[in-house]
Design a protein around this motif. Structure first.
Motif, PDB file in Angstrom:
ATOM      1  N   TYR A 117      91.495  -7.331  42.290  1.00 49.66           N
ATOM      2  CA  TYR A 117      90.159  -8.399  42.128  1.00 49.66           C
ATOM      3  C   TYR A 117      89.066  -7.975  41.877  1.00 49.66           C
ATOM      4  O   TYR A 117      87.974  -8.893  41.859  1.00 49.66           O
ATOM      5  CB  TYR A 117      90.288  -9.447  43.457  1.00 49.66           C
ATOM      6  N   GLY A 118      89.187  -7.218  40.913  1.00 46.33           N
ATOM      7  CA  GLY A 118      88.109  -6.996  40.286  1.00 46.33           C
ATOM      8  C   GLY A 118      87.092  -7.170  38.789  1.00 46.33           C
ATOM      9  O   GLY A 118      88.309  -7.973  38.406  1.00 46.33           O
ATOM     10  N   TYR A 119      86.448  -7.027  38.454  1.00 48.88           N
ATOM     11  CA  TYR A 119      86.187  -6.756  36.589  1.00 48.88           C
ATOM     12  C   TYR A 119      86.998  -6.841  35.861  1.00 48.88           C
ATOM     13  O   TYR A 119      87.814  -5.627  35.071  1.00 48.88           O
ATOM     14  CB  TYR A 119      85.224  -5.895  36.323  1.00 48.88           C
ATOM     15  N   LYS A 120      87.195  -7.501  34.698  1.00 49.52           N
ATOM     16  CA  LYS A 120      88.758  -8.107  33.910  1.00 49.52           C
ATOM     17  C   LYS A 120      87.778  -6.773  32.614  1.00 49.52           C
ATOM     18  O   LYS A 120      87.037  -7.309  31.911  1.00 49.52           O
ATOM     19  CB  LYS A 120      88.941  -8.969  33.669  1.00 49.52           C
ATOM     20  N   ILE A 121      88.420  -5.705  32.148  1.00 45.91           N
ATOM     21  CA  ILE A 121      88.105  -5.240  31.328  1.00 45.91           C
ATOM     22  C   ILE A 121      89.366  -4.519  30.397  1.00 45.91           C
ATOM     23  O   ILE A 121      90.106  -4.804  30.309  1.00 45.91           O
ATOM     24  CB  ILE A 121      87.785  -3.341  31.878  1.00 45.91           C
ATOM     25  N   ARG A 122      88.356  -4.374  29.448  1.00 46.58           N
ATOM     26  CA  ARG A 122      89.407  -3.836  28.107  1.00 46.58           C
ATOM     27  C   ARG A 122      88.601  -2.175  27.259  1.00 46.58           C
ATOM     28  O   ARG A 122      87.267  -2.403  27.076  1.00 46.58           O
ATOM     29  CB  ARG A 122      90.120  -4.476  26.900  1.00 46.58           C
ATOM     30  N   VAL A 123      89.335  -1.830  26.551  1.00 52.22           N
ATOM     31  CA  VAL A 123      88.482  -0.419  25.516  1.00 52.22           C
ATOM     32  C   VAL A 123      88.730  -1.135  24.186  1.00 52.22           C
ATOM     33  O   VAL A 123      89.929  -1.125  23.705  1.00 52.22           O
ATOM     34  CB  VAL A 123      89.862   1.119  26.436  1.00 52.22           C
ATOM     35  N   LEU A 124      87.703  -0.219  23.509  1.00 58.83           N
ATOM     36  CA  LEU A 124      87.449  -1.149  22.286  1.00 58.83           C
ATOM     37  C   LEU A 124      87.089   0.138  21.568  1.00 58.83           C
ATOM     38  O   LEU A 124      86.242   1.076  22.093  1.00 58.83           O
ATOM     39  CB  LEU A 124      85.657  -1.918  21.757  1.00 58.83           C
ATOM     40  N   VAL A 125      88.031   0.834  20.250  1.00 54.78           N
ATOM     41  CA  VAL A 125      87.743   1.616  19.911  1.00 54.78           C
ATOM     42  C   VAL A 125      87.581   1.419  18.200  1.00 54.78           C
ATOM     43  O   VAL A 125      88.264   0.966  17.323  1.00 54.78           O
ATOM     44  CB  VAL A 125      89.270   2.616  19.772  1.00 54.78           C
ATOM     45  N   TYR A 126      86.709   1.599  17.435  1.00 58.31           N
ATOM     46  CA  TYR A 126      86.310   2.114  16.330  1.00 58.31           C
ATOM     47  C   TYR A 126      85.808   3.508  15.301  1.00 58.31           C
ATOM     48  O   TYR A 126      85.643   4.912  15.947  1.00 58.31           O
ATOM     49  CB  TYR A 126      84.648   2.534  16.371  1.00 58.31           C
ATOM     50  N   LEU A 127      88.038   3.863  14.816  1.00 58.49           N
ATOM     51  CA  LEU A 127      88.128   4.831  15.103  1.00 58.49           C
ATOM     52  C   LEU A 127      87.127   5.790  13.615  1.00 58.49           C
ATOM     53  O   LEU A 127      87.160   6.491  13.888  1.00 58.49           O
ATOM     54  CB  LEU A 127      89.671   4.427  14.297  1.00 58.49           C
ATOM     55  N   ASN A 128      86.486   4.639  12.631  1.00 56.07           N
ATOM     56  CA  ASN A 128      86.110   5.292  11.816  1.00 56.07           C
ATOM     57  C   ASN A 128      84.721   5.656  11.790  1.00 56.07           C
ATOM     58  O   ASN A 128      83.379   5.679  10.992  1.00 56.07           O
ATOM     59  CB  ASN A 128      86.562   4.840  10.093  1.00 56.07           C
ATOM     60  N   GLY A 129      84.045   4.682  13.355  1.00 60.26           N
ATOM     61  CA  GLY A 129      82.931   5.313  13.489  1.00 60.26           C
ATOM     62  C   GLY A 129      82.050   4.022  13.320  1.00 60.26           C
ATOM     63  O   GLY A 129      82.089   3.019  12.116  1.00 60.26           O
ATOM     64  N   LEU A 130      80.646   3.927  13.281  1.00 62.29           N
ATOM     65  CA  LEU A 130      79.610   2.700  13.205  1.00 62.29           C
ATOM     66  C   LEU A 130      78.434   3.423  12.544  1.00 62.29           C
ATOM     67  O   LEU A 130      78.156   4.377  12.943  1.00 62.29           O
ATOM     68  CB  LEU A 130      79.145   1.403  14.060  1.00 62.29           C
ATOM     69  N   LYS A 131      77.547   2.637  11.552  1.00 63.09           N
ATOM     70  CA  LYS A 131      76.354   3.031  10.797  1.00 63.09           C
ATOM     71  C   LYS A 131      76.427   4.410  10.563  1.00 63.09           C
ATOM     72  O   LYS A 131      77.374   4.752  10.257  1.00 63.09           O
ATOM     73  CB  LYS A 131      75.325   2.456  12.080  1.00 63.09           C
ATOM     74  N   LYS A 132      75.825   5.408  11.382  1.00 61.95           N
ATOM     75  CA  LYS A 132      75.474   6.694  11.503  1.00 61.95           C
ATOM     76  C   LYS A 132      76.021   7.432  11.580  1.00 61.95           C
ATOM     77  O   LYS A 132      76.493   8.787  11.248  1.00 61.95           O
ATOM     78  CB  LYS A 132      74.371   7.097  11.482  1.00 61.95           C
ATOM     79  N   TRP A 133      77.224   7.105  12.033  1.00 60.87           N
ATOM     80  CA  TRP A 133      78.573   8.163  12.246  1.00 60.87           C
ATOM     81  C   TRP A 133      79.526   7.010  12.280  1.00 60.87           C
ATOM     82  O   TRP A 133      80.724   8.332  12.562  1.00 60.87           O
ATOM     83  CB  TRP A 133      79.221   7.821  13.802  1.00 60.87           C
ATOM     84  N   LYS A 134      79.599   6.377  11.292  1.00 62.21           N
ATOM     85  CA  LYS A 134      80.763   5.995   9.784  1.00 62.21           C
ATOM     86  C   LYS A 134      81.427   7.444   9.220  1.00 62.21           C
ATOM     87  O   LYS A 134      80.583   7.910   8.956  1.00 62.21           O
ATOM     88  CB  LYS A 134      80.118   5.274   8.859  1.00 62.21           C
ATOM     89  N   ASP A 135      82.694   7.474   9.143  1.00 59.01           N
ATOM     90  CA  ASP A 135      83.153   8.723   8.603  1.00 59.01           C
ATOM     91  C   ASP A 135      82.710  10.153   9.627  1.00 59.01           C
ATOM     92  O   ASP A 135      84.021  10.850   8.620  1.00 59.01           O
ATOM     93  CB  ASP A 135      83.030   8.981   6.853  1.00 59.01           C
ATOM     94  N   ARG A 136      82.704   9.928  10.995  1.00 59.15           N
ATOM     95  CA  ARG A 136      83.116  11.380  10.494  1.00 59.15           C
ATOM     96  C   ARG A 136      82.727  11.125  12.618  1.00 59.15           C
ATOM     97  O   ARG A 136      83.241  11.978  13.262  1.00 59.15           O
ATOM     98  CB  ARG A 136      81.336  11.650  10.973  1.00 59.15           C
ATOM     99  N   TYR A 137      82.657   9.964  12.981  1.00 57.98           N
ATOM    100  CA  TYR A 137      82.742   9.995  14.718  1.00 57.98           C
ATOM    101  C   TYR A 137      83.999   8.843  14.556  1.00 57.98           C
ATOM    102  O   TYR A 137      83.745   8.135  14.028  1.00 57.98           O
ATOM    103  CB  TYR A 137      81.904   9.942  15.429  1.00 57.98           C
ATOM    104  N   ALA A 138      84.429   9.135  16.269  1.00 60.94           N
ATOM    105  CA  ALA A 138      85.451   7.944  16.525  1.00 60.94           C
ATOM    106  C   ALA A 138      84.338   7.750  17.597  1.00 60.94           C
ATOM    107  O   ALA A 138      84.034   7.894  18.452  1.00 60.94           O
ATOM    108  CB  ALA A 138      86.775   7.517  17.100  1.00 60.94           C
ATOM    109  N   LEU A 139      84.376   6.108  17.630  1.00 60.13           N
ATOM    110  CA  LEU A 139      83.360   5.249  19.185  1.00 60.13           C
ATOM    111  C   LEU A 139      84.771   4.582  20.132  1.00 60.13           C
ATOM    112  O   LEU A 139      85.078   3.900  19.749  1.00 60.13           O
ATOM    113  CB  LEU A 139      82.513   4.726  18.842  1.00 60.13           C
TER     114      LEU A 139
END
Length: 465
Positions: free
Chosen positions: A345-367
């Protein structure tokens, strides 16, 4: 004619000329390229021609006959005449020649009076007659030169547009310079023969006959040269007329081409704008389409994962990793995990994965971030919420090599919209691309992410039933 002498900048020596016409300056300018008289194929600046003649591969042998020596002397005299023309025009050169011939005739007359020979007087009369013909020829040449100068002055404004044709015209003007050189050559030869006559009184009659024959030959040469010059002037006039006609045609064509270019440029600009707009719309549609495909895949996974999730714990398999990474690079797609709850009966959640990263992390990290959704029990939960947990990238062969990071999610309320993490927020973690592929994290083109929510006391007491 001085009123037509407008200041101009020489194309060859780049100096500003104020007291000469352009044609007159070009005929004496030391930087004008002229062909080697030895026909070696070189074009040398006029001022460097004496040095080139000494170094030329086709230069005449030192053992040439007296005629070659005489020609060299005449060329030396010609260079002297040419250097003098640097301070005057062709008209002044011809006036000097007239003065020299007049002076010569006077000396010959005085000499004949002193000798008292009737035959010599008759020869002198012929010489004076021929000199008079030369004066008349000089007047006619003067008139032709004035006409040619006026015609060339009228084309000064169009010289820049017809530079290529002007070079051809310069070649023809060099033929005119050749005529002057021949005149100087004849004058030098005449003076040389006179000097021989004065030095050899015993051979006066013989030398005078030789002089007469030479003068007659030169007279015939002058006639041929003048005929050639008339033909050259006619050719120059024809070239000038043709040049004017071609210039008018080129001007009309240029106006038409400029109009067509402006029209084509406007059409191209409009087409480029439409193409850019369509390309943006296509990119946006492609992103939406790819995201829709992923969302559909997530829905299918949800249908197949019912009963396999437990509160506060998720083990998520991401298959077809290479394909999903390629789509993330091309379309910035987001991977969404199955939905689960932090606790009963808790908080409804899910996980989001940005495989190619965002902004300055793009093409280097998965967020990776936790997205809090609107749930059925939100009215009974404490807001804003504070959720902590761990995200583990599972090693598929050795659990000791798992990659684990702590993650936090703070939200004011549940939100169904995708919220892109901000760089200043601590609500997401990043995993280097090298880590995703090293060891056995990636195997058979799939990875496993395990999410565990900490069941602390504050979180468990937030729901009151």
């Amino acid at each position: 004619m001085d009123r037509h002498r407008n200041p101009f900048t020489c194309y060859f020596c780049h100096e500003k000329i104020e007291n000469e016409t352009e044609m007159g300056h070009t005929s004496v300018c030391g930087n004008v390229l002229i062909p080697c008289p030895n026909k070696c194929g070189s074009y040398v600046p006029r001022m460097e021609m004496p040095l080139h003649k000494k170094e030329c591969l086709n230069r005449p042998s030192r053992s040439m006959t007296r005629l070659t020596t005489t020609t060299d002397c005449l060329e030396t005299y010609e260079d002297g005449i040419t250097s003098r023309t640097n301070n005057g025009s062709i008209r002044e050169l011809i006036e000097r020649l007239q003065h020299d011939f007049h002076k010569l005739s006077t000396r010959l007359a005085n000499y004949e009076v002193a000798s008292g020979s009737p035959k010599s007087k008759q020869e002198l009369n012929k010489l004076q007659y021929q000199t008079q013909l030369l004066f008349e020829w000089k007047k006619a040449a003067d008139f032709k030169l004035d006409t040619l100068t006026q015609s060339l002055n009228s084309l000064e404004k169009s010289r820049n547009e017809s530079e290529y044709h002007w070079m051809g015209l310069q070649q023809k003007l060099m033929n005119f310079d050749k005529l002057q050189m021949d005149i100087n050559l004849a004058t030098e030869s005449f003076l040389k023969e006179q000097n021989y006559n004065r030095q050899a009184n015993l051979e006066f009659a013989k030398n005078l006959d030789e002089f007469k024959d030479l003068f007659e030959q030169e007279n015939v040469t002058f006639s041929h040269l003048w005929a050639d010059q008339k033909r050259s002037i006619s050719d120059i006039q024809a070239d000038i007329n043709s040049l004017k006609h071609n210039f008018e045609e080129m001007k009309a064509k240029q106006v038409s081409v400029v109009f067509d270019i402006k029209t084509i440029s406007q059409i191209a600009s409009e087409t480029a704008e439409k193409f850019e707009l369509q390309e943006r719309e296509f990119t946006k549609f492609r992103q939406q389409f790819e995201q829709m495909k992923l969302d559909l895949e997530i829905l299918e996974n949800l249908a197949s994962c019912d009963g396999r999730t437990s509160p506060g714990h998720l083990l998520w398999k991401i298959a077809d990793f290479e394909d999903k990474m390629s789509k993330a690079k091309d379309c910035n797609t987001v991977l969404k995990s199955p939905i689960f709850y932090t606790h009963n009966y808790g908080y409804k959640i899910r996980v989001l994965v940005y495989l190619n990263g965002l902004k300055k992390w793009k093409d280097r990290y998965a967020l990776i971030s936790i997205h809090v959704l609107k749930g059925d029990f939100d009215a009974l939960l404490k807001w804003p919420c504070h959720i902590e947990g761990t995200v583990t990238l599972r090693d598929q062969e050795n659990s000791a090599k798992n990659f684990t990071k702590h993650i936090v999610a703070k939200r004011q309320s549940g939100d169904e919209e995708n919220e892109e993490p901000q760089e200043s927020s601590f609500s997401y973690i990043f995993i280097p691309h090298a880590t995703l592929t090293k060891s056995h994290h990636l195997k058979n083109d799939e990875i496993f992410l395990e999410v565990k929510i900490e069941q602390n006391r504050n979180l468990l007491t937030e729901t009151t039933l």
